[in-house]
Design an enzyme around this catalytic site. Structure first.
Site, PDB file in Angstrom:
ATOM      1  N   ASP A 101       0.813  -1.217   0.000  1.00 47.46           N
ATOM      2  CA  ASP A 101       0.000   0.000   0.000  1.00 47.46           C
ATOM      3  C   ASP A 101       0.843   1.261   0.000  1.00 47.46           C
ATOM      4  O   ASP A 101       0.450   2.285   0.572  1.00 47.46           O
ATOM      5  CB  ASP A 101      -0.953   0.020   1.215  1.00 47.46           C
ATOM      6  CG  ASP A 101      -1.719  -1.279   1.343  1.00 47.46           C
ATOM      7  OD1 ASP A 101      -2.318  -1.680   0.337  1.00 47.46           O
ATOM      8  OD2 ASP A 101      -1.696  -1.891   2.418  1.00 47.46           O
ATOM      9  N   HIS A 129      -5.674  -1.322  -6.109  1.00 43.92           N
ATOM     10  CA  HIS A 129      -5.489   0.122  -6.098  1.00 43.92           C
ATOM     11  C   HIS A 129      -6.611   0.812  -6.848  1.00 43.92           C
ATOM     12  O   HIS A 129      -7.254   0.235  -7.712  1.00 43.92           O
ATOM     13  CB  HIS A 129      -4.107   0.547  -6.602  1.00 43.92           C
ATOM     14  CG  HIS A 129      -3.746  -0.014  -7.926  1.00 43.92           C
ATOM     15  ND1 HIS A 129      -2.986  -1.142  -8.055  1.00 43.92           N
ATOM     16  CD2 HIS A 129      -4.041   0.401  -9.159  1.00 43.92           C
ATOM     17  CE1 HIS A 129      -2.847  -1.408  -9.319  1.00 43.92           C
ATOM     18  NE2 HIS A 129      -3.461  -0.495 -10.023  1.00 43.92           N
TER      19      HIS A 129
HETATM   20  P1  IMP Z   1      -2.617 -12.830   1.642  1.00 42.62           P
HETATM   21  O1  IMP Z   1      -1.745 -12.281   0.564  1.00 42.62           O
HETATM   22  O2  IMP Z   1      -4.070 -12.537   1.443  1.00 42.62           O
HETATM   23  O3  IMP Z   1      -2.353 -14.272   1.919  1.00 42.62           O
HETATM   24  O4  IMP Z   1      -2.258 -12.054   3.017  1.00 42.62           O
HETATM   25  C1  IMP Z   1      -1.003 -12.221   3.675  1.00 42.62           C
HETATM   26  C2  IMP Z   1      -0.550 -10.926   4.304  1.00 42.62           C
HETATM   27  O5  IMP Z   1      -0.181 -10.004   3.290  1.00 42.62           O
HETATM   28  C3  IMP Z   1      -1.618 -10.229   5.136  1.00 42.62           C
HETATM   29  O6  IMP Z   1      -1.005  -9.574   6.219  1.00 42.62           O
HETATM   30  C4  IMP Z   1      -2.179  -9.205   4.171  1.00 42.62           C
HETATM   31  O7  IMP Z   1      -2.766  -8.121   4.835  1.00 42.62           O
HETATM   32  C5  IMP Z   1      -0.927  -8.803   3.430  1.00 42.62           C
HETATM   33  N1  IMP Z   1      -1.168  -8.288   2.083  1.00 42.62           N
HETATM   34  C6  IMP Z   1      -1.420  -9.002   0.970  1.00 42.62           C
HETATM   35  N2  IMP Z   1      -1.543  -8.196  -0.077  1.00 42.62           N
HETATM   36  C7  IMP Z   1      -1.346  -6.953   0.349  1.00 42.62           C
HETATM   37  C8  IMP Z   1      -1.313  -5.676  -0.298  1.00 42.62           C
HETATM   38  O8  IMP Z   1      -1.488  -5.516  -1.508  1.00 42.62           O
HETATM   39  N3  IMP Z   1      -1.078  -4.620   0.529  1.00 42.62           N
HETATM   40  C9  IMP Z   1      -0.855  -4.747   1.849  1.00 42.62           C
HETATM   41  N4  IMP Z   1      -0.858  -5.915   2.474  1.00 42.62           N
HETATM   42  C10 IMP Z   1      -1.111  -7.010   1.750  1.00 42.62           C
END
Ligand code: IMP
Length: 519
Positions: A101, A129
């Site tokens: 982000d 985004h």
């Molecule tokens: P997952 O990718 O859904 O398995 O999430 C794993 C971790 O990565 C979690 O803490 C999510 O909040 C974080 N995360 C995944 N994609 C993003 C992103 O695009 N921005 C910020 N955090 C992310």
């Protein structure tokens, strides 16, 4: 030049040359031959550059040979046209340097107007985004934002995991907003699919972890990559042979139900759905590896839009509080199928402070305890809520040791420092400059989260500013304290800060251009 190669490389070059109908001497000009013969002394850098050029030329030749033999109709239909763009050809990459982000979307949105091909290489619909153009709000999760450039082709590389129902929905929404994407969106036949049950499993696994949960986006990313690595995943290209798809789907669905008691998958309903979309998906499915390399050789400009971020990398991030892919530089090669010598600009995006969503250590975090707290200021002024999940992001000061680690891993050639305006109004601004553990300075980020969580941060304190900076067009327009802050960040990272975000709008960004002096 040929004699500079190792014996193995010489053999590879000879084989490649033979396959391409070239001879080694035909690869050298007569001047080069006489230079080799008379042992002139070019510098090592010149020699390496020459080798890279020659390898490119061999690859190009081989690509042409493969083309004529290629039996994949779709890929032939998508031969990349030559570039009309005045900009330099090559592959540039925008990556996240913190925990995600960072505001990559804005830079990508601006840059993608100049590129012929815009690609995603890792992750899935966990990224997100929002782009506002002419008052219209576009939300992207899987699509590269380059889709808003009518001249750009969008590539979803083999390293991405795709939930087809959401992806097709994203395309439909785009069409409803008047964007013609037909023929410009290509999916890798080797990209893996995320199924609805992967998303359910994601939620079930999180519930099982209770207070130790990762805090995933529940988009099924981890379970889909787990299927890929366990070699029972299903790829986009498999849908084009429905019998094969059905066989693999039944086996994967049954195995998953066995592994997760209570999980119910309506196999027949799912198969009927996938059958109904197979043709539409097929029209967008190509060998993107061939396509991208061809585009490169035709002199096109390629932009890789990084998703997620380096500290969420399964190898380099704060494991296990990470995502399940490699959202750092390596994924450009493995998720797109290109060689490292094709990559030019590597643009690391970092916020002027730091945020993270989900669980996991965050050494410079500032808990929002009251309306006057730093955490509250950063969260509210920065509007720190996730695009994908709507969750409130945790906020804190800039963390230089963490960012230095990102620089080390990715080799950023320039930094895009976003949201500097969010710091406006703060009396003092802190920068975390070192980690200490048990009274000793740490040289890098500890791998063990117990040690990392116990690390103390040493801060430098800088003066704040109160002036509105959103109208600043040049670095020199910024208040002196803001300039000092940027220069200090640049000095600590050892990478030029090229772009500086001064407001939410597309044009509220300072671009210092290439080669900004580090001093
Ligand atoms: P997952 O990718 O859904 O398995 O999430 C794993 C971790 O990565 C979690 O803490 C999510 O909040 C974080 N995360 C995944 N994609 C993003 C992103 O695009 N921005 C910020 N955090 C992310």
């Amino acid at each position: 030049m040929f004699r500079l190669l190792s014996k193995q490389s010489q053999a590879a070059v000879v084989a490649a040359s033979a396959a391409s109908g070239f001879t080694i001497s035909s690869l050298m000009t007569s001047k080069e031959e006489s230079a080799v013969a008379s042992c002139e002394n070019p510098t090592v850098v010149d020699q390496l550059k020459e080798i890279a050029d020659r390898v490119n030329s061999i690859e190009k030749t081989l690509g042409t040979v493969q083309d004529s033999k290629n039996s994949i109709k779709k890929a032939e239909a998508y031969v990349a046209p030559s570039s009309n763009s005045k900009a330099k050809s090559g592959i540039d990459v925008v990556l996240g340097g913190q925990w995600g982000d960072e505001g990559k979307g804005k830079l990508v949105d601006i840059l993608s107007q100049e590129y012929d091909v815009c690609a995603r290489v890792a992750g899935g619909s966990n990224a997100g985004h929002t782009i506002v153009v002419d008052g219209k709000k576009y939300k992207f999760h899987l699509l590269p934002s380059g889709v808003l450039n009518p001249d750009a082709t969008c590539v979803i590389g083999n390293g991405v995991v795709i939930h087809l129902p959401s992806f097709l929905n994203e395309l439909d929404n785009l069409a409803n907003m008047g964007v013609d994407y037909k023929g410009r969106v290509l999916m890798s036949d080797r990209a893996h699919m995320v199924f609805d049950f992967h998303q359910e499993v994601d939620g079930m696994a999180e519930s099982k972890l209770g207070r130790n949960k990762i805090g995933t986006t529940k988009k099924g990313i981890g379970p889909a990559y787990a299927s890929k690595i366990s070699r029972n995943g299903i790829r986009i290209g498999d849908l084009q042979n429905f019998e094969y798809f059905e066989e693999r789907f039944r086996s994967l669905a049954e195995a998953t139900m066995m592994a997760y008691p209570g999980l119910e998958i309506d196999i027949e309903e799912q198969l009927a759905f996938y059958k109904s979309i197979a043709e539409r998906v097929g029209d967008m499915t190509v060998d993107t590896i061939q396509y991208t390399n061809e585009a490169y050789h035709n002199g096109q400009k390629i932009l890789v839009e990084g998703a997620n971020a380096t500290m969420l990398d399964i190898d380099f991030g704060t494991y296990p509080y990470v995502t399940s892919s490699n959202p750092s530089i390596g994924s450009v090669l493995t998720g797109l199928g290109v060689s490292p010598n094709k990559v030019s600009g590597i643009y690391g995006t970092v916020k002027a402070y730091c945020t993270r969503v989900g669980e996991g250590p965050f050494p410079t975090e500032q808990i929002p305890d009251g309306p006057d707290s730093i955490g509250h200021h950063l969260g509210t002024v920065g509007a720190e809520f996730g695009t994908t999940t709507g969750r409130q992001r945790r906020c804190g000061w800039l963390d230089i040791p963490q960012m230095q680690y990102s620089v080390l891993i990715n080799g950023f050639t320039a930094v895009n420092l976003t949201k500097l305006d969010v710091l406006t109004g703060l009396d003092k601004i802190k920068i975390g400059v070192a980690y200490k553990y048990n009274g000793k300075y740490l040289k890098s980020m500890p791998a063990c989260l117990k040690s990392y969580s116990a690390a103390e941060v040493e801060y430098e304190i800088m003066e704040g500013w109160t002036e509105d900076i959103s109208k600043c067009k040049k670095f020199e327009d910024l208040p002196p304290a803001a300039q000092k802050y940027v220069l200090r960040v640049q000095e600590l990272l050892g990478v030029p800060v090229r772009w500086i975000g001064v407001g939410a709008g597309r044009d509220e960004q300072i671009d210092r251009g290439e080669g900004w002096d580090l001093k």
